[in-house]
Enzyme design. Structure first.
Site, PDB file in Angstrom:
ATOM      1  N   GLY A  10     -15.632 -14.906  25.542  1.00 20.07           N
ATOM      2  CA  GLY A  10     -16.902 -15.083  24.825  1.00 20.07           C
ATOM      3  C   GLY A  10     -18.083 -15.312  25.751  1.00 20.07           C
ATOM      4  O   GLY A  10     -19.115 -15.828  25.322  1.00 20.07           O
ATOM      5  N   ALA A  11     -17.950 -14.899  27.022  1.00 20.57           N
ATOM      6  CA  ALA A  11     -19.014 -15.178  28.005  1.00 20.57           C
ATOM      7  C   ALA A  11     -20.311 -14.428  27.713  1.00 20.57           C
ATOM      8  O   ALA A  11     -21.365 -14.805  28.223  1.00 20.57           O
ATOM      9  CB  ALA A  11     -18.527 -14.847  29.411  1.00 20.57           C
ATOM     10  N   GLY A  13     -21.574 -14.400  24.804  1.00 22.04           N
ATOM     11  CA  GLY A  13     -22.160 -15.116  23.663  1.00 22.04           C
ATOM     12  C   GLY A  13     -22.956 -16.331  24.110  1.00 22.04           C
ATOM     13  O   GLY A  13     -23.177 -16.539  25.308  1.00 22.04           O
ATOM     14  N   LEU A  15     -22.569 -20.026  23.674  1.00 19.95           N
ATOM     15  CA  LEU A  15     -21.901 -21.112  24.408  1.00 19.95           C
ATOM     16  C   LEU A  15     -21.093 -20.566  25.583  1.00 19.95           C
ATOM     17  O   LEU A  15     -21.077 -21.160  26.670  1.00 19.95           O
ATOM     18  CB  LEU A  15     -20.976 -21.906  23.470  1.00 19.95           C
ATOM     19  CG  LEU A  15     -20.233 -23.036  24.180  1.00 19.95           C
ATOM     20  CD1 LEU A  15     -21.209 -24.120  24.636  1.00 19.95           C
ATOM     21  CD2 LEU A  15     -19.157 -23.631  23.291  1.00 19.95           C
ATOM     22  N   GLY A  16     -20.409 -19.428  25.367  1.00 15.74           N
ATOM     23  CA  GLY A  16     -19.542 -18.868  26.408  1.00 15.74           C
ATOM     24  C   GLY A  16     -20.298 -18.591  27.698  1.00 15.74           C
ATOM     25  O   GLY A  16     -19.767 -18.789  28.795  1.00 15.74           O
ATOM     26  N   ARG A  35     -15.644  -7.545  26.027  1.00 18.74           N
ATOM     27  CA  ARG A  35     -15.436  -6.288  25.305  1.00 18.74           C
ATOM     28  C   ARG A  35     -16.386  -5.225  25.852  1.00 18.74           C
ATOM     29  O   ARG A  35     -17.534  -5.542  26.218  1.00 18.74           O
ATOM     30  CB  ARG A  35     -15.722  -6.497  23.812  1.00 18.74           C
ATOM     31  CG  ARG A  35     -14.739  -7.447  23.191  1.00 18.74           C
ATOM     32  CD  ARG A  35     -14.744  -7.372  21.710  1.00 18.74           C
ATOM     33  NE  ARG A  35     -15.886  -8.040  21.101  1.00 18.74           N
ATOM     34  CZ  ARG A  35     -15.953  -8.323  19.812  1.00 18.74           C
ATOM     35  NH1 ARG A  35     -14.964  -7.979  19.018  1.00 18.74           N
ATOM     36  NH2 ARG A  35     -17.005  -8.936  19.318  1.00 18.74           N
ATOM     37  N   LYS A  47     -26.855 -10.792  30.796  1.00 19.56           N
ATOM     38  CA  LYS A  47     -26.105 -12.048  31.008  1.00 19.56           C
ATOM     39  C   LYS A  47     -24.869 -11.777  31.865  1.00 19.56           C
ATOM     40  O   LYS A  47     -24.569 -12.520  32.798  1.00 19.56           O
ATOM     41  CB  LYS A  47     -25.623 -12.598  29.658  1.00 19.56           C
ATOM     42  CG  LYS A  47     -26.662 -13.325  28.822  1.00 19.56           C
ATOM     43  CD  LYS A  47     -26.034 -13.587  27.462  1.00 19.56           C
ATOM     44  CE  LYS A  47     -26.491 -14.823  26.799  1.00 19.56           C
ATOM     45  NZ  LYS A  47     -25.827 -15.043  25.492  1.00 19.56           N
ATOM     46  N   LYS A 134     -10.452 -23.696  12.018  1.00 21.74           N
ATOM     47  CA  LYS A 134     -10.440 -24.459  13.283  1.00 21.74           C
ATOM     48  C   LYS A 134      -9.280 -25.448  13.286  1.00 21.74           C
ATOM     49  O   LYS A 134      -8.609 -25.632  14.302  1.00 21.74           O
ATOM     50  CB  LYS A 134     -11.783 -25.176  13.479  1.00 21.74           C
ATOM     51  CG  LYS A 134     -12.917 -24.170  13.719  1.00 21.74           C
ATOM     52  CD  LYS A 134     -14.186 -24.827  14.185  1.00 21.74           C
ATOM     53  CE  LYS A 134     -15.300 -23.806  14.340  1.00 21.74           C
ATOM     54  NZ  LYS A 134     -15.705 -23.561  15.715  1.00 21.74           N
ATOM     55  N   ARG A 138      -6.063 -25.588  15.811  1.00 17.72           N
ATOM     56  CA  ARG A 138      -5.666 -26.801  16.551  1.00 17.72           C
ATOM     57  C   ARG A 138      -4.190 -27.120  16.280  1.00 17.72           C
ATOM     58  O   ARG A 138      -3.431 -27.436  17.193  1.00 17.72           O
ATOM     59  CB  ARG A 138      -6.542 -27.997  16.168  1.00 17.72           C
ATOM     60  CG  ARG A 138      -6.291 -29.135  17.154  1.00 17.72           C
ATOM     61  CD  ARG A 138      -6.839 -30.465  16.734  1.00 17.72           C
ATOM     62  NE  ARG A 138      -8.281 -30.569  16.827  1.00 17.72           N
ATOM     63  CZ  ARG A 138      -8.918 -31.728  16.692  1.00 17.72           C
ATOM     64  NH1 ARG A 138      -8.238 -32.837  16.484  1.00 17.72           N
ATOM     65  NH2 ARG A 138     -10.237 -31.775  16.743  1.00 17.72           N
TER      66      ARG A 138
HETATM   67  N1  LIG Z   1     -21.746 -27.389  17.172  1.00 18.81           N
HETATM   68  C1  LIG Z   1     -22.624 -26.487  16.846  1.00 18.81           C
HETATM   69  O1  LIG Z   1     -23.746 -26.804  16.409  1.00 18.81           O
HETATM   70  C2  LIG Z   1     -22.284 -25.047  17.030  1.00 18.81           C
HETATM   71  C3  LIG Z   1     -23.230 -24.049  16.775  1.00 18.81           C
HETATM   72  C4  LIG Z   1     -22.864 -22.719  17.003  1.00 18.81           C
HETATM   73  C5  LIG Z   1     -21.576 -22.414  17.454  1.00 18.81           C
HETATM   74  N2  LIG Z   1     -20.686 -23.431  17.658  1.00 18.81           N
HETATM   75  C6  LIG Z   1     -19.321 -23.143  18.134  1.00 18.81           C
HETATM   76  O2  LIG Z   1     -19.377 -22.664  19.488  1.00 18.81           O
HETATM   77  C7  LIG Z   1     -18.340 -21.706  19.692  1.00 18.81           C
HETATM   78  C8  LIG Z   1     -18.972 -20.421  20.213  1.00 18.81           C
HETATM   79  O3  LIG Z   1     -19.879 -19.931  19.254  1.00 18.81           O
HETATM   80  P1  LIG Z   1     -21.177 -19.092  19.684  1.00 18.81           P
HETATM   81  O4  LIG Z   1     -22.166 -19.216  18.565  1.00 18.81           O
HETATM   82  O5  LIG Z   1     -21.570 -19.429  21.061  1.00 18.81           O
HETATM   83  O6  LIG Z   1     -20.561 -17.609  19.637  1.00 18.81           O
HETATM   84  P2  LIG Z   1     -21.360 -16.224  19.818  1.00 18.81           P
HETATM   85  O7  LIG Z   1     -22.671 -16.446  20.456  1.00 18.81           O
HETATM   86  O8  LIG Z   1     -21.310 -15.501  18.495  1.00 18.81           O
HETATM   87  O9  LIG Z   1     -20.437 -15.457  20.848  1.00 18.81           O
HETATM   88  C9  LIG Z   1     -19.129 -15.067  20.509  1.00 18.81           C
HETATM   89  C10 LIG Z   1     -18.505 -14.466  21.740  1.00 18.81           C
HETATM   90  O10 LIG Z   1     -17.157 -14.125  21.447  1.00 18.81           O
HETATM   91  C11 LIG Z   1     -16.933 -12.788  21.853  1.00 18.81           C
HETATM   92  N3  LIG Z   1     -15.908 -12.180  21.010  1.00 18.81           N
HETATM   93  C12 LIG Z   1     -15.920 -12.058  19.681  1.00 18.81           C
HETATM   94  N4  LIG Z   1     -14.822 -11.426  19.249  1.00 18.81           N
HETATM   95  C13 LIG Z   1     -14.106 -11.153  20.361  1.00 18.81           C
HETATM   96  C14 LIG Z   1     -12.880 -10.489  20.572  1.00 18.81           C
HETATM   97  N5  LIG Z   1     -12.179 -10.001  19.553  1.00 18.81           N
HETATM   98  N6  LIG Z   1     -12.435 -10.354  21.832  1.00 18.81           N
HETATM   99  C15 LIG Z   1     -13.140 -10.852  22.874  1.00 18.81           C
HETATM  100  N7  LIG Z   1     -14.320 -11.483  22.733  1.00 18.81           N
HETATM  101  C16 LIG Z   1     -14.798 -11.625  21.491  1.00 18.81           C
HETATM  102  C17 LIG Z   1     -18.266 -12.115  21.681  1.00 18.81           C
HETATM  103  O11 LIG Z   1     -18.253 -10.915  22.422  1.00 18.81           O
HETATM  104  P3  LIG Z   1     -19.247  -9.679  22.119  1.00 18.81           P
HETATM  105  O12 LIG Z   1     -20.467  -9.936  22.941  1.00 18.81           O
HETATM  106  O13 LIG Z   1     -18.448  -8.508  22.575  1.00 18.81           O
HETATM  107  O14 LIG Z   1     -19.516  -9.673  20.634  1.00 18.81           O
HETATM  108  C18 LIG Z   1     -19.185 -13.187  22.225  1.00 18.81           C
HETATM  109  O15 LIG Z   1     -19.192 -13.171  23.620  1.00 18.81           O
HETATM  110  C19 LIG Z   1     -17.605 -21.573  18.362  1.00 18.81           C
HETATM  111  O16 LIG Z   1     -16.504 -22.440  18.380  1.00 18.81           O
HETATM  112  C20 LIG Z   1     -18.625 -22.051  17.340  1.00 18.81           C
HETATM  113  O17 LIG Z   1     -18.058 -22.563  16.162  1.00 18.81           O
HETATM  114  C21 LIG Z   1     -21.020 -24.723  17.472  1.00 18.81           C
END
Ligand SMILES: NC(=O)c1ccc[n+]([C@@H]2O[C@H](COP(=O)([O-])OP(=O)(O)OC[C@H]3O[C@@H](n4cnc5c(N)ncnc54)[C@H](OP(=O)(O)O)[C@@H]3O)[C@@H](O)[C@H]2O)c1
Length: 309
Positions: A10-11, A13, A15-16, A35, A47, A134, A138
């Site tokens: 998820g790098a 994305g 957080l990643g 991907r 990025k 989630k 876990r």
């Molecule tokens: N606490 C909070 O307030 C909060 C807020 C938001 C998120 N979160 C949590 O933070 C975590 C990350 O969320 P985010 O919003 O940072 O995610 P995000 O920005 O949507 O990024 C998701 C990442 O996962 C990759 N991905 C998706 N499907 C995949 C697959 N099948 N194979 C390989 N890579 C894949 C995506 O790749 P592509 O670039 O190829 O699509 C992207 O790099 C999650 O656990 C989320 O619940 C928490």
């Protein structure tokens, strides 16, 4: 002993990317499973280019491509998944591959929110169930006996804080503000790059093995009344307050459905039900991030609000 080799999923994305940056900053050999499609998005490509330039190894693959995960997992000691909430269950194949490899010293699944074993919003979710996947992941990790750490950071600062917890706004109000409930219940906000720094700090730390790392940084555990007062001081003006009771908020949540009601749902969880803070961290399964890593500097809520004045 050298630093663990870390694979981030998820790098590209939100957080990643921060996780990959923090991994590099803390001198971990860093790998990212990416991907193909991410490279055709100009922002994601930029990025990924910057991570590669900083020393990360980019591996092509996806969570649906078993061979790519097997090869990636062979190269590292630690796997961190930061796929988005809606992709949570896509981690099942990864977990099976990690189990079969037997060589991963730590897995950090994509939780990064409130603790799914503690939240009290299930009755309001009307079939959507944000935290159930989630929790399922876990439980699967625990059942497989995979060494893990779960990160419960509560809200990212980009969630709700930029509007001072006003649904539908994208900047803090300057005249009128709505307080949900009595305004005294405290929620927790942590900036994404700080979540990443705490997460990377856990990977070689025996104190966090098979534990939940909770983030409740002093200065970032705030009630709505405290947030409003802080903002009023910064802008030098009192805001006109109106109140929405718990019953009214529940009615609003029930009157619409997820994801349209997600801000109200998360406000209800944190600022009415006290889901971030109602429980003590139990030493049998939890640790407090800021107590474990006092050397890590983090952005406070007040500093974040300063950027919005
Ligand atoms: N606490 C909070 O307030 C909060 C807020 C938001 C998120 N979160 C949590 O933070 C975590 C990350 O969320 P985010 O919003 O940072 O995610 P995000 O920005 O949507 O990024 C998701 C990442 O996962 C990759 N991905 C998706 N499907 C995949 C697959 N099948 N194979 C390989 N890579 C894949 C995506 O790749 P592509 O670039 O190829 O699509 C992207 O790099 C999650 O656990 C989320 O619940 C928490």
């Amino acid at each position: 002993m050298g630093k663990s080799k870390i694979l981030i999923i998820g790098a590209s994305g939100n957080l990643g990317f921060h996780l990959a940056e923090a991994s590099l900053k803390f001198d971990h050999p860093t790998f990212a499973l990416v991907r193909d499609s991410a490279f055709s998005d100009p922002i994601k490509a930029q990025k990924l280019h910057s991570l590669s330039h900083a020393g990360a190894t980019l591996l092509k693959g996806s969570l649906q491509d078993e061979a790519s995960i097997v090869e990636a997992v062979k190269l590292v000691d630690v796997v961190i998944s930061a796929v988005s909430a809606k992709q949570t269950l896509d981690q099942k194949l990864l977990i099976r591959v990690i189990k079969q490899s037997g060589s991963i010293k730590r897995f950090i699944p994509a939780e990064f929110g409130a603790d799914p074993t503690k939240v009290q919003i299930y009755d309001l979710e009307d079939g959507h169930n944000f935290y159930a996947p989630k929790l399922e992941i876990r439980q699967m990790v625990e059942a497989e006996g995979i060494p893990y750490t779960c990160i419960c950071c509560n809200f990212f600062m980009k969630i709700l804080l930029p509007s001072l917890v006003q649904p539908g706004l994208n900047a803090p109000p300057r005249d009128k503000v709505t307080i949900f409930g009595d305004g005294n219940t405290k929620g927790v906000f942590v900036k994404e790059n700080d979540v990443a720094a705490f997460t990377i700090s856990t990977v070689d730390d025996p104190r966090t093995l098979n534990k939940v790392l909770y983030l409740r940084p002093p200065g970032n555990v705030c009630s709505l009344n405290e947030l409003v007062e802080m903002w009023e001081t910064k802008i030098g003006k009192k805001l006109e307050k109106s109140h929405v009771s718990e019953e009214e908020l529940v009615k609003k949540i029930k009157g619409t459905s997820y994801p349209a009601n997600f801000e109200q749902l998360f406000i209800y969880s944190a600022f009415i039900k006290k889901d971030h803070t109602y429980f003590d961290i139990e030493s049998s399964n939890g640790v407090n991030g800021t107590e474990l890593y006092p050397q890590l500097k983090y952005t406070t809520v007040s500093e974040f609000l300063d950027t919005l004045v």
